[in-house]
Design a protein around this motif. Structure first.
Motif, short mmCIF file in Angstrom:
data_model
loop_
_atom_site.label_atom_id
_atom_site.label_comp_id
_atom_site.label_asym_id
_atom_site.label_seq_id
_atom_site.Cartn_x
_atom_site.Cartn_y
_atom_site.Cartn_z
N GLU A 26 36.16 19.99 77.44
CA GLU A 26 36.46 18.64 76.97
C GLU A 26 36.47 17.70 78.17
O GLU A 26 36.89 18.06 79.27
N ILE A 27 35.97 16.50 77.97
CA ILE A 27 36.04 15.45 78.98
C ILE A 27 36.92 14.35 78.43
O ILE A 27 36.76 13.93 77.28
N ALA A 28 37.89 13.91 79.20
CA ALA A 28 38.84 12.91 78.73
C ALA A 28 39.11 11.88 79.81
O ALA A 28 38.96 12.15 81.00
N GLN A 29 39.52 10.70 79.38
CA GLN A 29 39.85 9.62 80.31
C GLN A 29 41.35 9.45 80.51
O GLN A 29 41.79 9.06 81.58
N LYS A 30 42.15 9.73 79.47
CA LYS A 30 43.58 9.42 79.51
C LYS A 30 44.46 10.64 79.73
O LYS A 30 45.33 10.64 80.59
#
Length: 566
Positions: A26-30
């Protein structure tokens, strides 16, 4: 113990059949959570979305793991948690390791003839149960770093326990393949059917008893666990176990205290690697292994090449030789932590590595620090554990490894949860040739562990990654080789967790089933290794890495973990 571990690894080969076919990523920003079960990861994500801290997410995930992965961890067990707060630049760790009751003694695992008992015979029942530490540890961490109300963190687990969740393939296979555990009364009652069979993968299993336990803890805090009806039920179960009754008392439970400890840290190339201090041996042994490998070029440490396998195995042998001799509960043993991680000492140890041949049995060294000489025998852990890595909106990081020790712990349940068998992590041999064993049992002592929750920092001190794994003593090489693969080999988290494992803890070199590793076996044998091919290893690596613009997470394809984030 040398006879037992190969059999054990063979017994766990069916893990691969229970795991997803590909690594979750998974790639996430927050914010991001990587945990061993989708329901647990979802519970943690709910807390992160509500503005909760990584600690809040870890607590919610652990409560759900108690329900959905009882074979590996739960509130009847123990854990180690690493926490980093970027606002204060503070790195700390929380020790929720179980403690031995007042009735424990160095000879508690010897038979009538004064000989060590068979390890598997000592696991089920009350004698192996340590005072659980997870809840007290989490409450301490929550008081320091929690953002959401304590009671809110239990709501996902309560709802799932009432509604029921599908039985996982891993749990169903373990029930099928370990009848000596599955046939214990509590396990048969909870997981069995009227026809004598056990629940199958995919069947929905409810646990209203656990839901009620969670309600009491949500309302009354950890005190509701360590005193009152829950504590009384634990004591009654331990003292009146169907086999191996133990001596735990209400006073033992009320006396339990978690500990906040400084992490152990060391350099590797341009990075700073930090992990858990004693009573875990994981941090010191991972750091010592990496410290010895610094002598060699990253080119020689390309993942799963002949040179990397050989060099890592040799450094691991040397690190484990020191680990087995010097490490124990720091409340009872003066562990030479600084000496074992001294750079000059590790450089000298690294010079013992022959780049062309196995050294055979590695001898412990003499770290440059006041220390005591202990006897070398230790009792190894068994691979039934879980790990989670989490980062929240404020950049706070949690790396937590949690366990009930063996599959379904002591094979006893109280109020809907499994009781650990953590005391079998003590050495069964209290002394050897007139010398005491560092990890011998004693009243209120914490058994040595291999759990290695770790956090890595860049040269500028910024957070780079959180990593950890289950796997008993193999946790140490699982974490160490994955760090080498990422820091030296440049692998992504997804590629790194999927790498076939090579494991060396002192004797036999274990190679996970893989065409590439199998092709190297003849060359490794010619170098002097005793090589054993394992169908599957028992890792469950979960990684969160900071990248430009956010975070990448990955979950080990050998288990049922996932990564969720926003």
């Amino acid at each position: 113990m040398k006879r037992f571990l190969p059999v054990l690894f063979a017994a766990f080969t069916f893990y691969s059949a229970a795991a997803p076919q590909a690594s979750a990523e998974e790639i996430a920003q927050k914010h991001l959570i990587a945990a061993a079960n989708p329901y647990a990861a979802e519970a943690g994500l709910q807390m992160l979305r509500k503005g909760g801290s990584a600690i809040d997410a870890a607590i919610a995930a652990q409560m759900v793991l108690t329900l959905v992965e009882p074979e590996s961890s739960g509130i009847g067990g123990g854990a180690f948690m690493m926490v980093y707060d970027p606002k204060t630049k503070k790195l700390t760790s929380f020790d929720g390791r179980e403690t031995a009751p007042a009735s424990a003694s160095p000879t508690m695992f010897l038979d009538a003839n004064g000989q060590p008992r068979n390890h598997m015979d000592a696991i089920p029942g009350g004698l192996s149960v340590g005072v659980p530490g997870v809840l007290a540890m989490m409450e301490l961490a929550h008081k320091k770093y929690g953002k959401l109300p304590w009671a809110d963190l239990f709501q996902p687990a309560i709802a799932l326990a009432e509604k029921g969740v599908p039985v996982t393939k891993k749990l169903a296979n373990l029930l099928k393949n370990f009848p000596q555990v599955a046939n214990m009364p509590d396990i048969k009652r909870h997981f069995g059917k009227p026809d004598g069979s056990f629940v199958k993968a995919g069947e929905v299993l409810k646990n209203p008893e656990l839901a009620e336990t969670f309600r009491q803890i949500a309302k009354g805090g950890a005190r509701a666990f360590y005193t009152g009806p829950i504590a009384a039920a634990i004591v009654d179960k331990v003292q009146h176990a169907p086999v191996n009754p133990g001596g735990m008392t209400l006073k033992d439970l009320a006396k339990y205290r978690p500990a906040e400890r400084d992490a152990v840290c060391g350099p590797y190339r341009t990075y700073k690697v930090c992990s858990m201090a004693p009573p875990s041996s994981g941090g010191i042994t991972v750091l010592a292994t990496l410290g010895m490998l610094e002598r060699f070029s990253p080119r020689d440490l390309k993942p799963n090449t002949l040179s990397e396998i050989h060099l890592y195995a040799q450094a691991s042998k040397l690190a484990f030789a020191d680990r087995n001799l010097y490490i124990g509960d720091p409340g009872f043993v003066r562990v030479p932590v600084k000496g074992m991680l001294d750079r000059r000492y590790l450089a000298a140890r690294a010079k013992l590595i022959d780049e062309t041949h196995d050294m055979g049995q590695a001898e412990p060294g003499t770290p440059p620090q006041l220390h005591a000489r202990f006897a070398p025998p230790v009792q190894e852990e068994i691979p039934a554990t879980s790990h989670m890595s989490i980062v929240d909106d404020q950049g706070r990081v949690v790396s937590m490894t949690t366990t009930v020790e063996f599959f379904l712990g002591s094979a006893m349940m109280v109020k809907g949860f499994v009781l650990n068998n953590q005391l079998t992590d003590f050495s069964f041999v209290p002394e050897w040739n007139g010398k005491k064993t560092a990890n011998a049992p004693a009243a209120f002592k914490r058994p040595m562990s291999s759990m290695s929750p770790s956090i890595v920092f860049n040269k500028d001190g910024s957070f780079l990654m959180a990593i950890g794994s289950p796997g008993g003593p193999a946790i140490i090489p699982y974490v160490g080789t994955t760090l080498v693969a990422m820091l030296d080999g440049g692998l992504s988290p997804k590629a790194a967790v999927a790498l076939p494992h090579h494991v060396m803890t002192g004797g036999v070199l274990q190679l996970e089933k893989d065409p590439g590793l199998s092709a190297l076996a003849p060359q490794l044998t010619a170098m002097g290794y005793e090589v054993k091919n394992a169908t599957s290893e028992t890792s469950g690596l979960h990684i969160v890495e900071k990248v430009k613009g956010g975070y990448i997470g990955a979950a080990d394809p050998r288990r049922e973990g996932v990564v969720l984030g926003d």
